[in-house]
Design a protein around this motif. Structure first.
Motif, PDB file in Angstrom:
ATOM      1  N   ILE A 134     -42.226 -83.282  52.435  1.00  0.00           N
ATOM      2  CA  ILE A 134     -42.886 -84.392  53.124  1.00  0.00           C
ATOM      3  C   ILE A 134     -42.328 -85.715  52.636  1.00  0.00           C
ATOM      4  O   ILE A 134     -42.014 -86.609  53.435  1.00  0.00           O
ATOM      5  CB  ILE A 134     -44.408 -84.326  52.898  1.00  0.00           C
ATOM      6  CG1 ILE A 134     -44.979 -83.047  53.518  1.00  0.00           C
ATOM      7  CG2 ILE A 134     -45.088 -85.557  53.484  1.00  0.00           C
ATOM      8  CD1 ILE A 134     -46.459 -82.832  53.233  1.00  0.00           C
ATOM      9  N   ARG A 135     -42.197 -85.867  51.328  1.00  0.00           N
ATOM     10  CA  ARG A 135     -41.728 -87.145  50.783  1.00  0.00           C
ATOM     11  C   ARG A 135     -40.304 -87.458  51.232  1.00  0.00           C
ATOM     12  O   ARG A 135     -39.992 -88.583  51.623  1.00  0.00           O
ATOM     13  CB  ARG A 135     -41.807 -87.145  49.253  1.00  0.00           C
ATOM     14  CG  ARG A 135     -43.236 -87.164  48.719  1.00  0.00           C
ATOM     15  CD  ARG A 135     -43.301 -87.779  47.327  1.00  0.00           C
ATOM     16  NE  ARG A 135     -42.377 -87.175  46.396  1.00  0.00           N
ATOM     17  CZ  ARG A 135     -42.638 -86.093  45.667  1.00  0.00           C
ATOM     18  NH1 ARG A 135     -43.796 -85.475  45.787  1.00  0.00           N
ATOM     19  NH2 ARG A 135     -41.749 -85.614  44.814  1.00  0.00           N
ATOM     20  N   GLU A 136     -39.422 -86.449  51.172  1.00  0.00           N
ATOM     21  CA  GLU A 136     -38.039 -86.716  51.545  1.00  0.00           C
ATOM     22  C   GLU A 136     -37.910 -86.948  53.049  1.00  0.00           C
ATOM     23  O   GLU A 136     -37.077 -87.738  53.491  1.00  0.00           O
ATOM     24  CB  GLU A 136     -37.107 -85.584  51.098  1.00  0.00           C
ATOM     25  CG  GLU A 136     -37.231 -85.100  49.676  1.00  0.00           C
ATOM     26  CD  GLU A 136     -37.372 -86.153  48.594  1.00  0.00           C
ATOM     27  OE1 GLU A 136     -37.582 -87.335  48.878  1.00  0.00           O
ATOM     28  OE2 GLU A 136     -37.303 -85.772  47.418  1.00  0.00           O
ATOM     29  N   TYR A 137     -38.728 -86.271  53.836  1.00  0.00           N
ATOM     30  CA  TYR A 137     -38.734 -86.536  55.277  1.00  0.00           C
ATOM     31  C   TYR A 137     -39.091 -87.998  55.546  1.00  0.00           C
ATOM     32  O   TYR A 137     -38.463 -88.654  56.385  1.00  0.00           O
ATOM     33  CB  TYR A 137     -39.740 -85.617  55.979  1.00  0.00           C
ATOM     34  CG  TYR A 137     -39.982 -85.993  57.415  1.00  0.00           C
ATOM     35  CD1 TYR A 137     -39.107 -85.584  58.421  1.00  0.00           C
ATOM     36  CD2 TYR A 137     -41.074 -86.787  57.769  1.00  0.00           C
ATOM     37  CE1 TYR A 137     -39.315 -85.956  59.739  1.00  0.00           C
ATOM     38  CE2 TYR A 137     -41.289 -87.159  59.089  1.00  0.00           C
ATOM     39  CZ  TYR A 137     -40.408 -86.738  60.066  1.00  0.00           C
ATOM     40  OH  TYR A 137     -40.610 -87.123  61.377  1.00  0.00           O
ATOM     41  N   LEU A 138     -40.046 -88.504  54.805  1.00  0.00           N
ATOM     42  CA  LEU A 138     -40.479 -89.887  55.003  1.00  0.00           C
ATOM     43  C   LEU A 138     -39.403 -90.895  54.608  1.00  0.00           C
ATOM     44  O   LEU A 138     -39.383 -92.011  55.119  1.00  0.00           O
ATOM     45  CB  LEU A 138     -41.765 -90.153  54.211  1.00  0.00           C
ATOM     46  CG  LEU A 138     -43.041 -89.515  54.783  1.00  0.00           C
ATOM     47  CD1 LEU A 138     -44.186 -89.626  53.793  1.00  0.00           C
ATOM     48  CD2 LEU A 138     -43.412 -90.169  56.114  1.00  0.00           C
ATOM     49  N   THR A 139     -38.502 -90.516  53.725  1.00  0.00           N
ATOM     50  CA  THR A 139     -37.407 -91.420  53.369  1.00  0.00           C
ATOM     51  C   THR A 139     -36.275 -91.381  54.395  1.00  0.00           C
ATOM     52  O   THR A 139     -35.390 -92.232  54.372  1.00  0.00           O
ATOM     53  CB  THR A 139     -36.797 -91.079  51.992  1.00  0.00           C
ATOM     54  OG1 THR A 139     -36.123 -89.814  52.065  1.00  0.00           O
ATOM     55  CG2 THR A 139     -37.857 -91.067  50.899  1.00  0.00           C
ATOM     56  N   GLY A 140     -36.287 -90.355  55.260  1.00  0.00           N
ATOM     57  CA  GLY A 140     -35.201 -90.194  56.217  1.00  0.00           C
ATOM     58  C   GLY A 140     -34.031 -89.408  55.657  1.00  0.00           C
ATOM     59  O   GLY A 140     -32.920 -89.459  56.194  1.00  0.00           O
ATOM     60  N   ALA A 141     -34.270 -88.663  54.583  1.00  0.00           N
ATOM     61  CA  ALA A 141     -33.208 -87.928  53.911  1.00  0.00           C
ATOM     62  C   ALA A 141     -32.699 -86.752  54.740  1.00  0.00           C
ATOM     63  O   ALA A 141     -33.389 -86.244  55.627  1.00  0.00           O
ATOM     64  CB  ALA A 141     -33.701 -87.422  52.559  1.00  0.00           C
ATOM     65  N   SER A 142     -31.481 -86.311  54.405  1.00  0.00           N
ATOM     66  CA  SER A 142     -30.874 -85.157  55.060  1.00  0.00           C
ATOM     67  C   SER A 142     -31.315 -83.844  54.424  1.00  0.00           C
ATOM     68  O   SER A 142     -31.186 -82.785  55.031  1.00  0.00           O
ATOM     69  CB  SER A 142     -29.350 -85.250  54.977  1.00  0.00           C
ATOM     70  OG  SER A 142     -28.884 -86.417  55.627  1.00  0.00           O
ATOM     71  N   GLY A 143     -31.779 -83.914  53.184  1.00  0.00           N
ATOM     72  CA  GLY A 143     -32.152 -82.687  52.499  1.00  0.00           C
ATOM     73  C   GLY A 143     -32.779 -82.973  51.149  1.00  0.00           C
ATOM     74  O   GLY A 143     -33.209 -84.094  50.868  1.00  0.00           O
ATOM     75  N   ILE A 144     -32.814 -81.947  50.302  1.00  0.00           N
ATOM     76  CA  ILE A 144     -33.476 -82.013  48.996  1.00  0.00           C
ATOM     77  C   ILE A 144     -32.560 -81.392  47.952  1.00  0.00           C
ATOM     78  O   ILE A 144     -31.969 -80.336  48.182  1.00  0.00           O
ATOM     79  CB  ILE A 144     -34.799 -81.226  49.016  1.00  0.00           C
ATOM     80  CG1 ILE A 144     -35.803 -81.884  49.965  1.00  0.00           C
ATOM     81  CG2 ILE A 144     -35.385 -81.095  47.616  1.00  0.00           C
ATOM     82  CD1 ILE A 144     -37.052 -81.046  50.178  1.00  0.00           C
ATOM     83  N   PHE A 145     -32.439 -82.045  46.805  1.00  0.00           N
ATOM     84  CA  PHE A 145     -31.736 -81.452  45.675  1.00  0.00           C
ATOM     85  C   PHE A 145     -32.697 -81.310  44.495  1.00  0.00           C
ATOM     86  O   PHE A 145     -33.575 -82.147  44.301  1.00  0.00           O
ATOM     87  CB  PHE A 145     -30.542 -82.316  45.246  1.00  0.00           C
ATOM     88  CG  PHE A 145     -29.321 -82.125  46.093  1.00  0.00           C
ATOM     89  CD1 PHE A 145     -28.453 -81.065  45.860  1.00  0.00           C
ATOM     90  CD2 PHE A 145     -29.040 -83.001  47.125  1.00  0.00           C
ATOM     91  CE1 PHE A 145     -27.319 -80.895  46.646  1.00  0.00           C
ATOM     92  CE2 PHE A 145     -27.911 -82.833  47.913  1.00  0.00           C
ATOM     93  CZ  PHE A 145     -27.052 -81.780  47.671  1.00  0.00           C
ATOM     94  N   LEU A 211     -48.191 -85.930  64.818  1.00  0.00           N
ATOM     95  CA  LEU A 211     -48.517 -85.326  63.528  1.00  0.00           C
ATOM     96  C   LEU A 211     -47.551 -85.728  62.419  1.00  0.00           C
ATOM     97  O   LEU A 211     -47.861 -85.566  61.247  1.00  0.00           O
ATOM     98  CB  LEU A 211     -48.528 -83.798  63.657  1.00  0.00           C
ATOM     99  CG  LEU A 211     -49.670 -83.189  64.477  1.00  0.00           C
ATOM    100  CD1 LEU A 211     -49.450 -81.718  64.672  1.00  0.00           C
ATOM    101  CD2 LEU A 211     -51.003 -83.451  63.804  1.00  0.00           C
ATOM    102  N   VAL A 212     -46.372 -86.215  62.789  1.00  0.00           N
ATOM    103  CA  VAL A 212     -45.376 -86.548  61.771  1.00  0.00           C
ATOM    104  C   VAL A 212     -45.240 -88.062  61.594  1.00  0.00           C
ATOM    105  O   VAL A 212     -44.278 -88.533  60.971  1.00  0.00           O
ATOM    106  CB  VAL A 212     -44.002 -85.925  62.082  1.00  0.00           C
ATOM    107  CG1 VAL A 212     -44.115 -84.417  62.085  1.00  0.00           C
ATOM    108  CG2 VAL A 212     -43.441 -86.429  63.406  1.00  0.00           C
ATOM    109  N   GLU A 213     -46.184 -88.820  62.104  1.00  0.00           N
ATOM    110  CA  GLU A 213     -46.192 -90.256  61.867  1.00  0.00           C
ATOM    111  C   GLU A 213     -46.434 -90.518  60.376  1.00  0.00           C
ATOM    112  O   GLU A 213     -47.228 -89.805  59.746  1.00  0.00           O
ATOM    113  CB  GLU A 213     -47.268 -90.948  62.705  1.00  0.00           C
ATOM    114  CG  GLU A 213     -46.957 -91.012  64.187  1.00  0.00           C
ATOM    115  CD  GLU A 213     -45.747 -91.882  64.471  1.00  0.00           C
ATOM    116  OE1 GLU A 213     -45.614 -92.943  63.840  1.00  0.00           O
ATOM    117  OE2 GLU A 213     -44.922 -91.474  65.308  1.00  0.00           O
ATOM    118  N   PRO A 214     -45.776 -91.519  59.796  1.00  0.00           N
ATOM    119  CA  PRO A 214     -45.940 -91.790  58.354  1.00  0.00           C
ATOM    120  C   PRO A 214     -47.393 -91.948  57.915  1.00  0.00           C
ATOM    121  O   PRO A 214     -47.764 -91.446  56.847  1.00  0.00           O
ATOM    122  CB  PRO A 214     -45.157 -93.103  58.171  1.00  0.00           C
ATOM    123  CG  PRO A 214     -44.097 -93.039  59.218  1.00  0.00           C
ATOM    124  CD  PRO A 214     -44.746 -92.376  60.410  1.00  0.00           C
TER     125      PRO A 214
END
Length: 219
Positions: A134-145, A211-214
C-alpha cells in the motif's frame, strides 16, 4: 576509480563482461547493474565514473540511496541512474521527501523503495512487511525491494547469533533446507496488494478506482 590504474582494470573488466553477455545473447534491457551500494556524498564522483563506464558498455545502472543520502546526492546522480532504489524513509518520512520525490519524478526513471535491517526490532511486522504494498503504491513506485532475506551463516536455529536481533529474516536456514516464516507470508501479501491496487487503478469500474484513492488507503 580516480586512480588511472584502477580505472583501467575496471574498464577492462566491464568490456570483457559486456562481450561475454553479448556472445550469449543476453538482453541488456532485462536487468540493471549496481555500481556502488549506498554511497556517501564523498563517493559520488567515483559513482559517476563507474556509471559512465557501465553505460559505455551497454549496461543500465540502478542505485541504492541510503538514509544518509541528501537531496543534493539525488541531484548529482539524476542523469546517471537508470533505476532508483531509495530507502523508503527518504520518500515517506524525511522532511526532504517532497524534494527527493520531485527529482526522481523529473528524472523520468523508475523507482522501487527498499527497506534494510539485520535487526528484528526495527519496526512492527505489519509496518515492515504487510503494509509495504500500500505504501509503495501511494508513492507511485514500480515495485518493492527488501534486503536481509535470510541469515548470514549456517543453521540459525543452531548458532550463537543473537536470536532477537536476527528476527527480521524472512527465511531461516536449517539442516534440511530453507524454512519460510510468517513474515515472508506477510510480505507476499503486501506484494499482492500492490498488484491488485494497480489493477484497480486501471479498472473501468468507478467503484474499483474509488477504493484506491489515497484518502481511502491512508485511512
Amino acid at each position: 576509480l580516480k586512480d588511472p590504474g584502477t580505472r583501467e582494470i575496471f574498464e577492462l573488466a566491464m568490456v570483457r563482461w559486456s562481450a561475454f553477455l553479448q556472445k550469449y545473447g543476453i538482453d541488456f534491457k532485462r536487468f540493471w547493474v549496481p555500481v556502488w551500494d549506498e554511497p556517501r556524498s564523498a563517493d559520488l564522483p567515483e559513482v559517476l565514473i563507474a556509471a559512465e563506464i557501465a553505460h559505455k558498455n551497454g549496461f543500465r545502472v540502478h542505485q541504492t540511496m541510503a538514509n544518509w543520502s541528501v537531496v543534493d546526492d539525488f541531484e548529482v546522480l539524476k542523469n546517471s541512474v537508470d533505476y532508483w532504489i531509495p530507502l523508503e524513509y527518504l520518500l515517506t518520512m524525511n522532511s526532504t521527501a517532497p524534494q527527493v520525490m520531485k527529482i526522481i519524478q523529473e528524472s523520468g526513471k523508475p523507482f522501487s523503495p527498499y527497506m534494510c535491517s539485520i535487526g528484528g526490532t526495527v519496526e512492527d511486522y505489519h509496518g515492515y512487511f504487510r503494509f509495504r504494498g500500500i505504501r509503495e503504491y501511494l508513492t507511485g513506485a514500480s515495485g518493492i525491494f527488501l534486503w536481509t532475506l535470510n541469515s548470514w551463516r549456517g543453521n540459525n536455529y543452531d548458532s550463537r547469533e543473537d536470536k532477537v536481533m536476527r528476527g527480521m529474516f524472512l527465511v531461516h536456514h536449517s539442516d534440511h533446507g530453507p524454512v519460510p516464516t510468517m513474515r515472508f507470508e506477510a510480505l507476499r501479501e503486501g506484494l499482492e496488494d500492490m498488484y491488485y491496487l494497480n489493477l484497480a487503478k486501471k479498472s473501468s469500474s468507478q467503484e474499483a478506482r474509488a477504493l484506491v484513492e489515497p484518502d481511502v488507503l491512508n485511512g
